[in-house]
Design a protein around this motif. Structure first.
Motif, PDB file in Angstrom:
ATOM      1  N   ARG A 324       0.814  -1.223   0.000  1.00 55.50           N
ATOM      2  CA  ARG A 324       0.000   0.000   0.000  1.00 55.50           C
ATOM      3  C   ARG A 324       0.843   1.267   0.000  1.00 55.50           C
ATOM      4  O   ARG A 324       0.308   2.367  -0.122  1.00 55.50           O
ATOM      5  CB  ARG A 324      -0.920   0.019   1.229  1.00 55.50           C
ATOM      6  N   ASP A 466      -9.561   1.411   0.210  1.00 56.81           N
ATOM      7  CA  ASP A 466     -10.221   0.107   0.006  1.00 56.81           C
ATOM      8  C   ASP A 466     -11.366  -0.134   0.978  1.00 56.81           C
ATOM      9  O   ASP A 466     -11.646  -1.273   1.372  1.00 56.81           O
ATOM     10  CB  ASP A 466      -9.213  -1.037   0.130  1.00 56.81           C
ATOM     11  N   LYS A 485      -3.847   3.561  -4.945  1.00 53.68           N
ATOM     12  CA  LYS A 485      -2.799   2.607  -4.628  1.00 53.68           C
ATOM     13  C   LYS A 485      -1.688   2.709  -5.654  1.00 53.68           C
ATOM     14  O   LYS A 485      -1.931   2.680  -6.863  1.00 53.68           O
ATOM     15  CB  LYS A 485      -3.364   1.181  -4.626  1.00 53.68           C
ATOM     16  N   THR A 489       5.115  -0.403  -5.807  1.00 55.97           N
ATOM     17  CA  THR A 489       4.998  -0.456  -4.355  1.00 55.97           C
ATOM     18  C   THR A 489       6.319  -0.856  -3.704  1.00 55.97           C
ATOM     19  O   THR A 489       7.232  -1.369  -4.367  1.00 55.97           O
ATOM     20  CB  THR A 489       3.916  -1.462  -3.932  1.00 55.97           C
TER      21      THR A 489
END
Length: 582
Positions: A324, A466, A485, A489
């Motif tokens: 995230r 989310d 998002k 990541t």
């Protein structure tokens, strides 16, 4: 060069310096923390336990084993920088000369031909009231029985050579050697040297035991013969195999209750009785250190006292937060259940002056600042995975550069209605009590709320991800890095994948710190001596933890390190002597 460990007369007034020297060496070995553990029951494979665990008394305060493999020591010296190598070498030379050279021994010539793959050093707590037993020792030992003592266990791979070494030791500079028998075991010890009580014995032709106290030798023999050794201590034989390794560089064990009792007796920082009682629930902490191509790995286990009423909740629900946050994240700490973590912290920290934050003070501070009840209004809905991250900002042209990074808190909520009611109450406090502007806004089409200070600086942003993951950003305005998002990541980056262990899996928490980038951009508080030297040698640090069962936790830590090119050999004892005489 193998570890500088072996028979040597020890002076009583040198014991504190011995412990400090071993501790300092341990810290350097681990690039910031190191030491390790002990051995085992006769029914269990010796490869699963620490060398000497069936000899070291079960109430030992601390024990650490070190490899005698010269190649592993050379590999260790290749990690870090020239500065860390110099610090490590200084400690190794000091230990080698103290234990070997100053007493006429050379490791390769006198020790290597008969010693096993690992040696163990244990620190024994002061002897408690002893049981009725034969006491043939006629020294000043009784006067020193309340002091800590040291036991060294050297496994023997060639009994004949070891016997000769013990039968014909080097001549003492003062005094003489005497022979005595205790429980059928022949002991050789020094006599006539003020303050020196060196003692050695061969047990079963398999272990040479060396101590700085005749009474410590007797305690080791008793533990070996009566099966009251570390190998029989509650939880040790069950938990140590969880972190065993065929070729460890080092292993360690810490007796938590005994350490707590000694700390409680200290006049400087006494531990309150209620805290001491809580610490009795914990039994041991053990670990194994191994050297890998890019750094050092530590596998650890901690366990509760088998008689403790406390049990652990086997709940490992973490492992998603790294997906995230963006790739440029400098630090991330995650856990599986914030409410439970807080409950455990309260249980072990309430009334403990050594705790970083007293639970009652934190509760009171949040109440006075926000009018919210920490337990009822906040933690009651924070039962899912959480994380705390530091994300650097990307200053926009013309915008003030008030913060270089943002601190991001995320938590998976278990009750969104309760969460929104608490957050609304928090918005009201910021608006009415602190005169902040509470402004609804949108980032990438998603609703957020900004808290803007009276001076117009964007101070914080909160919202949802989310549907059930609440977030709060404080500092630099980096919300656009987590909403929506991110495509790239933290979990997808090579540093994270190479540093953060994939085991244990499932996990109840992870940690990642990009040391190189963090040190370059942000000043860090000094926590330990030689901190900057150690940080300069480190690339990144990763950790993964899990609850193993209702009474134990597992940890896997990996430290990626820089490497020294063209490592030089350690100074020889001869060159060391010639330099010191100039």
């Amino acid at each position: 060069m193998a570890p500088p460990l072996v028979s040597v007369p020890m002076k009583k007034n040198n014991k504190p310096s011995l412990v400090l020297t071993l501790s300092a060496a341990g810290l350097l070995i681990g690039a910031g923390s190191v030491a390790y553990w002990l051995l085992g029951q006769r029914q269990i494979s010796s490869s699963d336990l620490l060398v000497g665990a069936n000899i070291i008394p079960g109430d030992a305060l601390f024990a650490v084993s070190l490899t005698t493999d010269p190649q592993q020591w050379q590999k260790l010296r290749q990690f870090g920088t020239k500065e860390t190598q110099a610090e490590l070498d200084k400690n190794l030379v000091e230990l080698r000369d103290r234990f070997l050279t100053n007493n006429g021994y050379d490791f390769q010539k006198d020790i290597a031909p008969w010693v096993g793959n690992d040696v163990t050093i244990a620190i024994l707590a002061p002897a408690t009231a002893s049981k009725a037993a034969p006491k043939p020792v006629t020294t000043n030992e009784d006067a020193a029985s309340d002091q800590q003592s040291m036991v060294m266990v050297l496994p023997v791979k060639n009994p004949e050579i070891a016997k000769n070494i013990l039968a014909q030791p080097k001549t003492l500079k003062q005094g003489k050697w005497i022979d005595r028998i205790y429980q059928g075991i022949a002991i050789k010890q020094s006599e006539g040297q003020a303050g020196e009580n060196f003692s050695a014995a061969l047990l079963g032709e398999r272990f040479l035991v060396i101590t700085d106290s005749p009474k410590a030798t007797e305690r080791a023999i008793d533990a070996y013969k009566n099966q009251t050794s570390l190998a029989t201590t509650g939880g040790f034989a069950e938990n140590f195999p969880k972190i065993a390794n065929d070729q460890p560089f080092s292993q360690f064990y810490i007796n938590v209750p005994t350490a707590a009792k000694i700390a409680a007796a200290s006049p400087n920082r006494p531990i309150p009785a209620q805290v001491l009682a809580q610490l009795q629930n914990n039994q041991g902490l053990a670990g194994t250190m191994t050297l890998e191509a890019e750094g050092i790995r530590f596998k650890g286990v901690s366990w509760l006292n088998p008689n403790s009423q406390r049990v652990l909740a086997v709940e490992n629900n973490a492992g998603k937060m790294q997906s995230r946050v963006p790739a440029e994240t400098l630090m991330m700490l995650s856990g599986g259940n914030l409410q439970r973590l807080w409950g455990d912290y309260v249980l072990t920290s309430q009334g403990n002056p050594l705790s970083p934050i007293a639970p009652e003070q934190l509760r009171g501070g949040i109440k006075s600042l926000t009018t919210l009840d920490l337990d009822k209004d906040l933690l009651s809905w924070m039962k899912g995975e959480f994380s705390l991250s530091v994300i650097p900002s990307s200053p926009k042209e013309g915008s003030p550069d008030n913060f270089r990074s943002g601190l991001v808190f995320m938590v998976q909520g278990s009750d969104r209605n309760s969460a929104e009611a608490s957050i609304k109450q928090l918005d009201d406090v910021m608006r009415n009590q602190y005169q902040f502007q509470v402004q609804p806004a949108k980032v990438a089409g998603q609703p957020v709320v900004n808290w803007v200070s009276p001076y117009g600086t964007l101070t914080a942003t909160h919202g949802w991800l989310d549907g059930n993951v609440a977030f709060l950003v404080v500092g630099a305005p980096i919300t656009d890095k987590i909403v929506p998002k991110p495509n790239n990541t933290l979990s997808s980056t090579i540093p994270f994948q190479q540093t953060v262990p994939t085991e244990p899996n499932p996990t109840n928490g992870q940690f990642f710190l990009d040391v190189e980038r963090t040190v370059k951009n942000f000043p860090l508080p000094t926590l330990i001596s030689n901190q900057q030297t150690l940080l300069d040698a480190t690339r990144s640090i990763g950790m993964t933890s899990a609850v193993s069962d209702s009474r134990s936790n597992l940890y896997d830590i990996f430290i990626t390190l820089k490497k020294v090119s063209n490592t030089t050999p350690l100074p020889s004892p001869e060159s060391n002597k010639s330099n010191s005489s100039k």
